[in-house]
Design an enzyme around this catalytic site. Structure first.
Site, PDB file in Angstrom:
ATOM      1  CB  THR A 137      -9.751   2.722  -2.238  1.00 21.98           C
ATOM      2  OG1 THR A 137     -10.074   2.614  -0.843  1.00 21.98           O
ATOM      3  CG2 THR A 137     -10.989   3.164  -3.000  1.00 21.98           C
TER       4      THR A 137
ATOM      5  N   GLY B  14     -12.345  10.126   1.289  1.00 20.79           N
ATOM      6  CA  GLY B  14     -12.312   9.132   2.352  1.00 20.79           C
ATOM      7  C   GLY B  14     -10.965   9.045   3.042  1.00 20.79           C
TER       8      GLY B  14
ATOM      9  CG  ASN C  15       0.162   1.381  -0.437  1.00 19.17           C
ATOM     10  OD1 ASN C  15       1.197   1.151  -1.065  1.00 19.17           O
ATOM     11  ND2 ASN C  15      -0.606   0.417   0.049  1.00 19.17           N
TER      12      ASN C  15
ATOM     13  CB  THR D 163      -3.366   0.691  -2.964  1.00 15.26           C
ATOM     14  OG1 THR D 163      -2.760   1.583  -2.035  1.00 15.26           O
ATOM     15  CG2 THR D 163      -3.307  -0.724  -2.431  1.00 15.26           C
TER      16      THR D 163
ATOM     17  CD  GLU E  76     -15.043  10.683  -6.869  1.00 14.52           C
ATOM     18  OE1 GLU E  76     -16.155  10.887  -7.333  1.00 14.52           O
ATOM     19  OE2 GLU E  76     -14.677  11.146  -5.771  1.00 14.52           O
TER      20      GLU E  76
HETATM   21 MO1  MOS Z   1     -17.846   8.656  -5.440  1.00 16.07          MO
HETATM   22  S1  MOS Z   1     -19.030   8.958  -7.086  1.00 16.07           S
HETATM   23  O1  MOS Z   1     -18.064  10.072  -4.529  1.00 16.07           O
HETATM   24  O2  MOS Z   1     -18.365   7.249  -4.695  1.00 16.07           O
END
Ligand code: MOS
Length: 764
Positions: A528, A569, A652, A655, A725
């Site tokens: 990512t 994340g 960013n 990305t 997502e």
């Molecule tokens: Mo994602 S499906 O929470 O890696």
């Protein structure tokens, strides 16, 4: 203007003021000394020129006039390592004395293991051992893990003689080389007592039941049937999506070894601390005696948690006291890496003649294994998107003799938004209202089910900006009226949303004696660009240029941190990095000398993220697609796509664009290509490889653009919401809606294969 010379000395004090103007020229020279103090002010203007020279010394203290790194495009900090091959992945890191394990998988879909022919393979060249249910250590499986989930028995290997699906791990053959291990595993004769199996996933399966997952199974408000009966316009339609697989480029791989009482796992995963905690639970080990590293990860998409290969590797490393590597083949990943369940979704909408929804019913059926409960919560997206007086959503599952499904990019939202957003398009047609206008008329001001206020809902801005850029105005709503030679052309749109959460994380930052800063956090960069994003966040938080920041991730030794998952994340880690930076700046008093070992501070955001106000917090987006359909061959080509997102502050842009278009491309793939076939007689996957399982490739990807509107989250220290997502959400619906606009035929089953287009075109 040219400045040449040497500056030596000490500057102490405070500078306040405003500089406006233009500086052009060259600065050459050497600056030595110490600068301490506070700089406040505004610099406006243009600087053009070249600065050459050497700066030595220490700069401490805050300066608030620096250029912000967050929001500026930055190439991946590890990009050079990756493209030159210097970056090493879990399956290619060498270890002295390494031996190799190969998983043997069941060839029946249900039954019992009567016998395993270990003797013959133990005599084969290089074979060291065969682990199976007869000799494997006991695993503790009665626990709830850090993510609130119970362990999937497909990963807790070799605990009994029962086989619940085809491709179930029955043994690990360990040998000196991978070739020897593979040959022996393939030669291993397992005698099964087969039992009848059922892999037939159908709507209305009698054994289906509602299941809570990360969302409650059912929400219910108002009198649905009465509202439907009283509605001027009613839609009652069923959509299906097939079994889908994640398949990151890098297959799953792990090496386990004991080193001085510490179990080390070199792995490819979405969260080192997650893997530590699962393995500690399974093997009843103190988490402090485990260390998991995953410096580079070639994709995850939800599939890279704890799976059978890591557990088997730990068993073998423990038994043999040697480093053991186990990698999965592409074919094994079809049963061992999890997948997205197929879905059958029934949607009923009741609306006034002007398109205002009065009744909304979204019911989804998905499939799980007989050994593990996992629900693909496709009906959840309706709880966020649309208000109606009567509102019902329900996620049900049926247990079949198949491998356990798992999280796969936008679990629930991806198939759910296909169905819901296609249904909205059908309703727009029935009401004779533009599909964007229909959605805007149904914009809720509170959570339709929760009643909670939205922490920002900029969907309208996405549609307005997207419509302008895509050229939506003046679109002829009639289907099947635009042509380009033999191609029928159509455009479609859909809305997208994905929850914006944050999980507790810890980070440390060390102010180094050389003026640099080392950030350590148990984050995972699964492709990512997380490492780069955190570099920008740390640079701003410390108010230094990005080249003074070194971010180290992918190591459980850096302390507990959120996984690279749930689109949380980067946001969760940025929060911890920002908190540590704030504290470090308080510690770094002006004029102080940084000792050789540096100054280290640690943050923990457990309390901070828990205090996030109870609100509906999501990213939103508007997807647009133009397709061309060849009625003679049934071929569908996407010609262009645009996604405009309101997804918090974009750290960013470089990305971020890749992350969003990556999701949209997956949406093309979902709409047109992806479908795993399961053979009813064997119970196994058919064509379990990337030749048989079609994914979008370069030729399928047209002109594609992702952009965003300004949408910072006021409750986040950096303003981030998360973009992991959302790119896939609604993308398949936009394509399917465009196919309808091109042809006049509604395709309610994905993928929209040429044979389906042809059959529908013939009126069958
Ligand atoms: Mo994602 S499906 O929470 O890696």
């Amino acid at each position: 203007m040219t400045t040449t010379g040497t500056t030596t000395g000490t500057t102490t004090g405070t500078t306040t003021g405003t500089t406006t103007g233009t500086t052009t020229g060259t600065t050459t020279g050497t600056t030595t000394g110490t600068t301490t103090g506070t700089t406040t002010g505004t610099t406006t203007g243009t600087t053009t020129g070249t600065t050459t020279g050497t700066t030595t010394g220490t700069t401490t203290g805050p300066a608030t006039a620096a250029v912000r790194a967050v929001g500026t495009a930055h190439v991946r900090v590890e990009g050079r390592e990756k493209v030159t091959g210097a970056a090493r992945y879990a399956g290619e890191i060498p270890f002295a004395g390494l031996a190799h394990g190969w998983l043997a998988l069941s060839t029946v879909a249900r039954g019992r293991i009567r016998a395993i022919g270990t003797e013959a393979v133990l005599a084969m060249p290089g074979v060291l051992t065969v682990l199976h249910h007869g000799n494997a250590p006991h695993l503790e499986t009665d626990y709830v893990g850090v993510l609130g989930t119970r362990p999937d028995p497909t990963c807790a290997v070799f605990q009994h003689d029962r086989v619940p699906h085809l491709g179930w791990p029955v043994a690990l053959v360990v040998a000196e080389t991978p070739e020897q291990a593979r040959e022996a595993a393939e030669a291993l004769v397992v005698d099964y007592e087969p039992q009848p199996h059922d892999v037939d996933f159908t709507a209305g399966h009698p054994d289906a039941y509602p299941l809570d997952g990360h969302l409650p199974a059912v929400t219910d408000k108002g009198d649905l049937e009465a509202r439907l009966a009283a509605s001027a316009v009613v839609l009652d339609v069923e959509y299906t999506t097939p079994e889908e697989h994640h398949h990151p480029m890098e297959p799953h791989a792990a090496t386990a070894r004991w080193d001085d009482g510490v179990l080390e796992l070199t792995d490819s995963n979405q969260g080192a601390t997650w893997v530590v905690s699962e393995l500690a639970n399974l093997f009843s080990l103190d988490p402090a005696s485990l260390r998991v590293r995953s410096e580079h990860v070639g994709g995850g998409f939800g599939s890279k948690g704890v799976r059978a290969h890591q557990v088997a590797a730990v068993m073998a490393a423990t038994a043999l006291r040697r480093p053991i590597r186990v990698v999965l083949t592409r074919r094994q990943m079809f049963t061992l890496a999890g997948h997205r369940s197929p879905t059958v979704q029934r949607i009923r909408l009741g609306a006034d003649a002007d398109g205002r929804l009065r009744a909304l019913d979204h019911r989804s059926l998905s499939r799980t294994s007989t050994v593990y409960e996992f629900v693909e919560p496709s009906a959840g997206v309706a709880r966020v998107m649309y208000e109606a007086d009567a509102h019902h959503t329900e996620n049900r599952v049926v247990r079949l003799d198949v491998p356990s499904p798992t999280w796969m990019r936008a679990p629930g939202e991806a198939p759910g938004a296909f169905a819901l957003e296609a249904a909205l398009d059908e309703l727009a047609e029935k009401c004779g209202i533009d599909p964007i206008e229909l959605r805007l008329r149904n914009e809720p001001d509170r959570g339709p089910v929760s009643g909670l206020p939205f922490a920002g809902r900029n969907l309208r801005a996405c549609f307005e900006e997207g419509a302008r850029r895509f050229g939506w105005a003046g679109r002829d709503p009639r289907p099947g009226v635009r042509r380009d030679g033999r191609w029928l052309l159509g455009t479609g749109t859909a809305a997208a949303s994905f929850p914006a959460g944050a999980g507790p994380s810890t980070a440390t930052i060390t102010a180094e004696a050389d003026g640099g800063f080392t950030v350590r956090i148990g984050a995972a960069d699964i492709g990512t660009g997380a490492r780069t994003a955190l570099t920008l966040v740390a640079a701003d938080a410390l108010d230094v240029p990005t080249d003074r920041i070194r971010v180290r991730i992918g190591d459980s030794a850096f302390g507990p941190a959120m996984i690279a998952g749930g689109s949380m994340g980067t946001r969760s880690w940025a929060w911890a990095v920002t908190a540590a930076a704030r504290e470090l700046r308080e510690r770094l008093v002006p004029g102080m000398d940084v000792p050789a070992q540096g100054i280290t501070v640690r943050s923990d955001t457990t309390d901070a993220v828990a205090a996030l106000a109870q609100k509906e917090r999501h990213s939103f987006g508007a997807q647009f697609a133009e397709v061309a359909v060849d009625p003679a061959t049934g071929e569908v080509r996407v010609r262009r796509m645009l996604g405009v997102f309101a997804a918090g502050r974009i750290v960013n842009p470089l990305t971020a664009r890749g992350q969003l278009t990556g999701g949209m491309i997956w949406g093309i793939s979902m709409a047109l290509h992806e479908e795993a076939a399961r053979d009813a007689s064997s119970g196994g996957p058919v064509g379990a490889d990337l030749a048989g399982y079609h994914v979008a490739t370069h030729a399928d990807v047209p002109h594609i653009e992702a952009d965003w509107v300004d949408d910072p989250d006021p409750d986040d220290p950096v303003g981030i919401k998360g973009i992991g997502e959302i790119g896939i959400v609604g993308a398949a619906a936009a394509v399917a809606n465009a196919v309808w606009h091109a042809t006049g035929v509604r395709h309610r089953s994905l993928p929209i294969r040429p044979d389906r287009v042809l059959t529908a075109g013939r009126g069958a």
